[in-house]
Motif scaffolding. Structure first.
Motif, PDB file in Angstrom:
ATOM      1  N   GLU A 127       0.833  -1.204   0.000  1.00  0.00           N
ATOM      2  CA  GLU A 127       0.000   0.000   0.000  1.00  0.00           C
ATOM      3  C   GLU A 127       0.867   1.254   0.000  1.00  0.00           C
ATOM      4  OE1 GLU A 127      -2.549  -0.377   3.382  1.00  0.00           O
ATOM      5  OE2 GLU A 127      -4.105  -1.443   2.259  1.00  0.00           O
ATOM      6  N   ARG A 128       1.923   1.259   0.819  1.00  0.00           N
ATOM      7  CA  ARG A 128       2.756   2.463   0.907  1.00  0.00           C
ATOM      8  C   ARG A 128       3.469   2.740  -0.409  1.00  0.00           C
ATOM      9  NH1 ARG A 128       8.031   3.531   2.584  1.00  0.00           N
ATOM     10  NH2 ARG A 128       8.381   1.457   3.453  1.00  0.00           N
ATOM     11  N   PHE A 129       4.096   1.698  -0.984  1.00  0.00           N
ATOM     12  CA  PHE A 129       4.795   1.906  -2.245  1.00  0.00           C
ATOM     13  C   PHE A 129       3.814   2.252  -3.367  1.00  0.00           C
ATOM     14  CE2 PHE A 129       8.178  -1.116  -0.482  1.00  0.00           C
ATOM     15  CZ  PHE A 129       8.976  -0.058  -0.057  1.00  0.00           C
ATOM     16  N   ALA A 130       2.638   1.602  -3.372  1.00  0.00           N
ATOM     17  CA  ALA A 130       1.638   1.912  -4.397  1.00  0.00           C
ATOM     18  C   ALA A 130       1.169   3.358  -4.265  1.00  0.00           C
ATOM     19  CB  ALA A 130       0.460   0.953  -4.288  1.00  0.00           C
ATOM     20  N   ASP A 131       0.928   3.806  -3.035  1.00  0.00           N
ATOM     21  CA  ASP A 131       0.520   5.195  -2.837  1.00  0.00           C
ATOM     22  C   ASP A 131       1.599   6.169  -3.296  1.00  0.00           C
ATOM     23  OD1 ASP A 131      -2.120   5.486  -1.887  1.00  0.00           O
ATOM     24  OD2 ASP A 131      -1.566   4.709   0.075  1.00  0.00           O
ATOM     25  N   GLY A 362      -2.166  -3.681  -5.226  1.00  0.00           N
ATOM     26  CA  GLY A 362      -1.816  -2.645  -6.199  1.00  0.00           C
ATOM     27  C   GLY A 362      -3.007  -2.214  -7.032  1.00  0.00           C
ATOM     28  N   ILE A 363      -3.790  -3.193  -7.505  1.00  0.00           N
ATOM     29  CA  ILE A 363      -4.980  -2.876  -8.301  1.00  0.00           C
ATOM     30  C   ILE A 363      -5.983  -2.084  -7.475  1.00  0.00           C
ATOM     31  CG2 ILE A 363      -6.976  -3.884  -9.481  1.00  0.00           C
ATOM     32  CD1 ILE A 363      -5.087  -6.241 -10.238  1.00  0.00           C
ATOM     33  N   GLU A 364      -6.194  -2.491  -6.235  1.00  0.00           N
ATOM     34  CA  GLU A 364      -7.166  -1.798  -5.388  1.00  0.00           C
ATOM     35  C   GLU A 364      -6.736  -0.369  -5.095  1.00  0.00           C
ATOM     36  OE1 GLU A 364      -7.628  -4.387  -2.040  1.00  0.00           O
ATOM     37  OE2 GLU A 364      -9.071  -5.694  -3.066  1.00  0.00           O
ATOM     38  N   ARG A 369      -7.566   5.346  -5.725  1.00  0.00           N
ATOM     39  CA  ARG A 369      -6.983   6.666  -5.921  1.00  0.00           C
ATOM     40  C   ARG A 369      -7.396   7.306  -7.240  1.00  0.00           C
ATOM     41  NH1 ARG A 369      -2.139   7.703  -3.226  1.00  0.00           N
ATOM     42  NH2 ARG A 369      -2.401   9.765  -4.186  1.00  0.00           N
ATOM     43  N   LEU A 370      -7.693   6.469  -8.250  1.00  0.00           N
ATOM     44  CA  LEU A 370      -8.040   6.982  -9.578  1.00  0.00           C
ATOM     45  C   LEU A 370      -9.378   6.380 -10.002  1.00  0.00           C
ATOM     46  CD1 LEU A 370      -4.530   6.346 -11.215  1.00  0.00           C
ATOM     47  CD2 LEU A 370      -5.266   8.386  -9.970  1.00  0.00           C
ATOM     48  N   PRO A 371     -10.475   6.709  -9.329  1.00  0.00           N
ATOM     49  CA  PRO A 371     -11.751   6.005  -9.529  1.00  0.00           C
ATOM     50  C   PRO A 371     -12.367   6.187 -10.907  1.00  0.00           C
ATOM     51  CG  PRO A 371     -12.037   7.915  -8.100  1.00  0.00           C
ATOM     52  CD  PRO A 371     -10.562   7.739  -8.270  1.00  0.00           C
ATOM     53  N   ASP A 372     -12.018   7.265 -11.624  1.00  0.00           N
ATOM     54  CA  ASP A 372     -12.591   7.451 -12.962  1.00  0.00           C
ATOM     55  C   ASP A 372     -11.566   7.161 -14.057  1.00  0.00           C
ATOM     56  OD1 ASP A 372     -10.966   9.614 -12.495  1.00  0.00           O
ATOM     57  OD2 ASP A 372     -12.384  11.124 -13.252  1.00  0.00           O
ATOM     58  N   ILE A 373     -10.635   6.275 -13.767  1.00  0.00           N
ATOM     59  CA  ILE A 373      -9.588   5.911 -14.724  1.00  0.00           C
ATOM     60  C   ILE A 373     -10.210   5.366 -16.005  1.00  0.00           C
ATOM     61  CG2 ILE A 373      -9.362   3.586 -13.759  1.00  0.00           C
ATOM     62  CD1 ILE A 373      -6.365   3.730 -14.292  1.00  0.00           C
ATOM     63  N   ASP A 374      -9.617   5.738 -17.146  1.00  0.00           N
ATOM     64  CA  ASP A 374     -10.124   5.289 -18.448  1.00  0.00           C
ATOM     65  C   ASP A 374      -8.982   5.255 -19.439  1.00  0.00           C
ATOM     66  OD1 ASP A 374     -11.948   4.389 -20.279  1.00  0.00           O
ATOM     67  OD2 ASP A 374     -12.865   6.343 -20.656  1.00  0.00           O
ATOM     68  N   LEU A 375      -9.114   4.411 -20.464  1.00  0.00           N
ATOM     69  CA  LEU A 375      -8.104   4.336 -21.517  1.00  0.00           C
ATOM     70  C   LEU A 375      -8.109   5.612 -22.345  1.00  0.00           C
ATOM     71  CD1 LEU A 375      -8.403   0.722 -22.997  1.00  0.00           C
ATOM     72  CD2 LEU A 375      -6.476   1.672 -21.744  1.00  0.00           C
ATOM     73  N   THR A 376      -6.924   5.988 -22.824  1.00  0.00           N
ATOM     74  CA  THR A 376      -6.829   7.159 -23.693  1.00  0.00           C
ATOM     75  C   THR A 376      -6.738   6.778 -25.169  1.00  0.00           C
ATOM     76  OG1 THR A 376      -4.403   7.210 -23.587  1.00  0.00           O
ATOM     77  CG2 THR A 376      -5.604   8.427 -21.896  1.00  0.00           C
TER      78      THR A 376
END
Length: 411
Positions: A127-131, A362-364, A369-376
């Protein structure tokens, strides 16, 4: 009969295996059956096993299909600079090439060292490294989630568990990727990894700590420092890149398949489901080298000669129509896939558990942190790395609403 003498022998690798492995395995199976004659770099012959039952037979019989690479009947034509040597090397003092009772002792030592990892500390490190990694990208509103997150997270966690400093992680990532891709920098990557592990073992021999390397050195079965170095190299290589690809492939599935859309908006129930589906349908460990026949034998209707190299087609076996006649997805709670191997030389269960914690956490964190993540970019334009061994995305460009960094603290 040598694989090279079989009509329509398959060149192992290439764009088809990179872009459409499912199609490539179907074509190979249609033309050759469950045991496929292939040519590796430099025209070196081998057999690729795509049959689920045949793979079960191989991995369940370590005497007939040995991990002792000294058995190979092709060593006299292998040059010293062959790019696949890091993947298919001469016999080394590592668990990969150890057989019999000594292998079982070796596996026990590794399992003990990994079992002692505190699961709460493991999740906390992850969690710490992912954050910290998300802190580096969240203010800008766009990122390559592979290069800026998935490719960095597992090795940072594993380095901490093994005994490395955090600062050594990036160079280890580069070395591992160079090794696994099997191209011009493969041998240099192997050298860097070996040097790093040797320095770590020397330091821990003088001053033990609460880490995996120290627990391995404390084992009473009489393993040498060289053996410990080799096993740490194996664990780092086997633990980092497949876990990074497990993260990337799972996020790719969740971003491109409507079945998992709810997870991108606060739900979590299908994270584990997506991860398990990836292990069946898009496994990071596609093919493994390998086993060597200790005597002449028959396998899947093929005559295998003593000393022939047999490659384990894990993804091909996962999709074998003999066990999945209707192409059904054996996902959900079904974990009978070959993604972690099988038999004595499978990935140790504690290592599987560590990889799963790193990947899922990591996925969680990404979804939190990025709840509206989407492909570009269109999903069809995404590309894969060229390695025929491990399957992972070259990049996964995403956008999201910019947010302030947390400053390293998990909320």
């Amino acid at each position: 009969m040598s694989p090279a003498s079989v009509p329509n022998v398959v060149r192992f690798g290439g764009p088809l295996l990179q872009n459409d492995p499912a199609g490539a395995y179907r074509k190979m199976r249609r033309e050759h059956g469950s045991v496929v004659p292939v040519l590796l770099d430099g025209g070196v012959p081998a057999w690729l096993v795509l049959g689920y039952r045949e793979l079960h037979q191989i991995t369940g019989d370590p005497v007939l299909f040995s991990r002792d690479s000294e058995l190979w009947n092709q060593w006299d034509v292998i040059p010293d600079d062959w790019p696949l040597l890091p993947m298919i090397g001469r016999k080394q003092p590592s668990i990969l090439y150890t057989v019999g009772e000594r292998h079982r002792e070796r596996a026990g030592m590794l399992a003990h060292a990994l079992e002692a990892v505190d699961p709460f500390e493991l999740r906390g490190y992850t969690e710490r490294f992912a954050d910290e990694l998300i802190d580096g990208i969240c203010p800008q509103g766009f990122a390559d989630i592979i290069g800026e997150f998935a490719m960095l997270l597992p090795v940072r966690v594993l380095a901490r568990l093994y005994g490395f400093s955090d600062e050594q992680g990036p160079a280890l990532v580069t070395a591992l990727n160079d090794m696994i891709d099997g191209r011009e920098r493969a041998l240099a990557g192997q050298t860097h990894l070996f040097t790093s592990m040797t320095e770590l073992v020397t330091a821990r021999r003088k001053e033990p700590a609460e880490d995996v390397a120290s627990r391995m050195l404390a084992d009473t079965a009489g393993f040498t420092d060289e053996e410990i170095v080799q096993d740490l190299m194996v664990m780092m290589a086997a633990g980092h890149q497949p876990t990074a690809d497990w993260i990337g492939n799972s996020l790719h599935l969740m971003l491109t398949d409507q079945r998992f859309a709810a997870s991108l908006f606060g739900g979590r129930n299908s994270v584990a489901e997506a991860m398990n589906e990836v292990l069946w349908e898009d496994t990071p460990s596609q093919n493994v080298a390998g086993r060597w026949a200790s005597r002449d034998t028959l396998l899947g209707g093929r005559r295998i000669r003593a000393g022939d190299l047999v490659l384990l087609g894990l993804q091909g076996a996962n999709s074998d129509p003999q066990v999945r006649p209707d192409g059904s997805a054996l996902t959900g709670g079904n974990s009978a896939h070959f993604s972690f191997g099988h038999g004595e030389h499978r990935c140790p269960f504690p290592a599987q558990e560590i990889a799963e914690v790193i990947a899922r956490t990591g996925i969680e964190v990404v979804l939190d942190r990025l709840p509206d993540i989407d492909l570009t970019v269109p999903a069809a334009s995404l590309t894969r790395r060229p390695s025929p061994w491990l399957r992972g995305l070259s990049e996964l460009p995403v956008t999201f609403t910019p947010t302030p960094a947390h400053g390293g603290s998990h909320p």
